[in-house]
Design a protein around this motif. Structure first.
Motif, PDB file in Angstrom:
ATOM      1  N   ASN A  77      -0.031  12.233  -0.738  1.00 13.01           N
ATOM      2  CA  ASN A  77       0.744  11.090  -0.246  1.00 13.01           C
ATOM      3  C   ASN A  77      -0.148   9.876  -0.034  1.00 13.01           C
ATOM      4  O   ASN A  77      -1.381   9.979  -0.134  1.00 13.01           O
ATOM      5  CB  ASN A  77       1.429  11.465   1.075  1.00 13.01           C
ATOM      6  N   GLU A  78       0.474   8.756   0.257  1.00 12.70           N
ATOM      7  CA  GLU A  78      -0.282   7.529   0.535  1.00 12.70           C
ATOM      8  C   GLU A  78      -1.290   7.812   1.645  1.00 12.70           C
ATOM      9  O   GLU A  78      -0.946   8.463   2.638  1.00 12.70           O
ATOM     10  CB  GLU A  78       0.679   6.408   0.959  1.00 12.70           C
ATOM     11  N   GLY A  79      -2.526   7.362   1.441  1.00 12.36           N
ATOM     12  CA  GLY A  79      -3.581   7.604   2.423  1.00 12.36           C
ATOM     13  C   GLY A  79      -4.472   8.781   2.047  1.00 12.36           C
ATOM     14  O   GLY A  79      -5.613   8.867   2.491  1.00 12.36           O
ATOM     15  N   ASP A  80      -3.930   9.720   1.226  1.00 15.74           N
ATOM     16  CA  ASP A  80      -4.757  10.836   0.751  1.00 15.74           C
ATOM     17  C   ASP A  80      -5.718  10.336  -0.329  1.00 15.74           C
ATOM     18  O   ASP A  80      -5.516   9.262  -0.913  1.00 15.74           O
ATOM     19  CB  ASP A  80      -3.881  11.951   0.153  1.00 15.74           C
ATOM     20  N   CYS A  81      -6.749  11.148  -0.613  1.00 16.01           N
ATOM     21  CA  CYS A  81      -7.752  10.739  -1.605  1.00 16.01           C
ATOM     22  C   CYS A  81      -7.858  11.750  -2.736  1.00 16.01           C
ATOM     23  O   CYS A  81      -7.643  12.947  -2.543  1.00 16.01           O
ATOM     24  CB  CYS A  81      -9.122  10.603  -0.944  1.00 16.01           C
ATOM     25  N   LEU A  82      -8.209  11.237  -3.926  1.00 14.76           N
ATOM     26  CA  LEU A  82      -8.487  12.103  -5.072  1.00 14.76           C
ATOM     27  C   LEU A  82      -9.970  12.430  -5.076  1.00 14.76           C
ATOM     28  O   LEU A  82     -10.790  11.634  -4.614  1.00 14.76           O
ATOM     29  CB  LEU A  82      -8.122  11.378  -6.380  1.00 14.76           C
TER      30      LEU A  82
END
Ligand code: FES
Length: 273
Positions: A77-82
């Protein structure tokens, strides 16, 4: 780490994400792709760059949820990182602003066709766009395409939106109706690109297709993305992904792309349980 700044469902199975990736954004050009990893031990997933903004340092990707990795990506989701976001990879599309071009997109391939249409439009080309979907629920990027197209045609298999028929029907109607395209660019399912190329060959219209074979390293080392183009073996990751549609061996590409289907289905089932 590459933060997800925005996430949006374009249709029930296709998602758009805006990723914070300033170094990629600075150099990205239409036609190029990135390879991402969702987690340390994860698969390397190649995705074409759908848009980029060098000022904001963002890169947009659009993907269809089809297997384990895209399911995991879509769970973020928004805010998570790859974990990784490497690119831009591949050669940029050749854009000529003096041309009258016909850009053809099929299904989720429209995510790749859109930046190409936009680049031709911004260079000053006359852009006709033909897009095709199975039905109205799967249509994506309609407003975006209209903004960069001098003419826009929407086709659907079942007639639930736009005109009923295939993109090749519309292409042939336009050509026989007197449209003179300098180039046709087709991006979508391999079978669609094959039949677009067979159509344009009859009328001797130069045709570019964007190939999306199985990729592993994305640097020309593993051979996973090899294609037969004319008498030569090419690697989509470094020689492409754009190739002359009149020279690509589409039947071999289709056979290679289906070789891993049962393995992918198995991994997807594992991820669901
Ligand atoms: Fe390995 Fe292209 S992905 S050679």
């Amino acid at each position: 780490m590459y933060k997800i700044l925005k996430k949006e469902a374009l249709n029930p199975t296709v998602t758009r994400m805006v990723i914070e990736a300033p170094f990629v954004a600075k150099r990205a050009k239409a036609g190029q792709f990135i390879i991402l990893r969702v987690r340390e031990q994860g698969e390397r997933l190649p995705l074409t760059i759908a848009d980029s903004n060098p000022e904001k340092g963002t890169v947009t990707i659009i993907f269809q949820v089809v297997g384990e990795t895209t399911m995991l990506l879509n769970a973020l989701n928004e805010g998570d990182c790859l974990k990784d976001f490497a690119g831009p990879l591949g050669k940029p599309s050749v854009i000529d602003g003096n041309k009258k071009v016909c850009i053809i997109g099929g299904g989720v391939g429209c995510a790749i066709a859109y930046p190409t249409a936009k680049a031709f439009h911004e260079a000053g080309a006359d852009v006709t766009t033909i897009v095709g979907f199975r039905n109205k629920d799967l249509v994506i990027l309609e407003e975006e395409f209209k903004k960069v197209s001098d003419a826009y045609y929407l086709m659907s298999d079942d007639g639930s939106v736009g005109e009923k028929g295939l993109v090749t029907n519309k292409l042939e109607d336009l050509i026989t109706g007197g449209e003179k395209f300098d180039e046709v660019v087709a991006i979508g399912p391999i079978v669609m690109m094959k039949f677009v190329s067979l159509t344009t060959k009859k009328y001797n219209i130069p045709t570019t297709v964007s190939m999306n074979p199985v990729m592993i390293d994305g640097t020309g080392m593993c051979g996973g993305c090899r294609l037969k183009v004319g008498d030569e073996i090419k690697f989509a990751c470094v020689d492409g992904p754009d190739f002359d549609g009149h020279l690509v061996d589409f039947d071999q590409a289709m056979a290679r792309n289906t070789a891993y289907k049962s393995f992918e289905a198995h991994k997807r089932d594992e991820a669901c349980h």
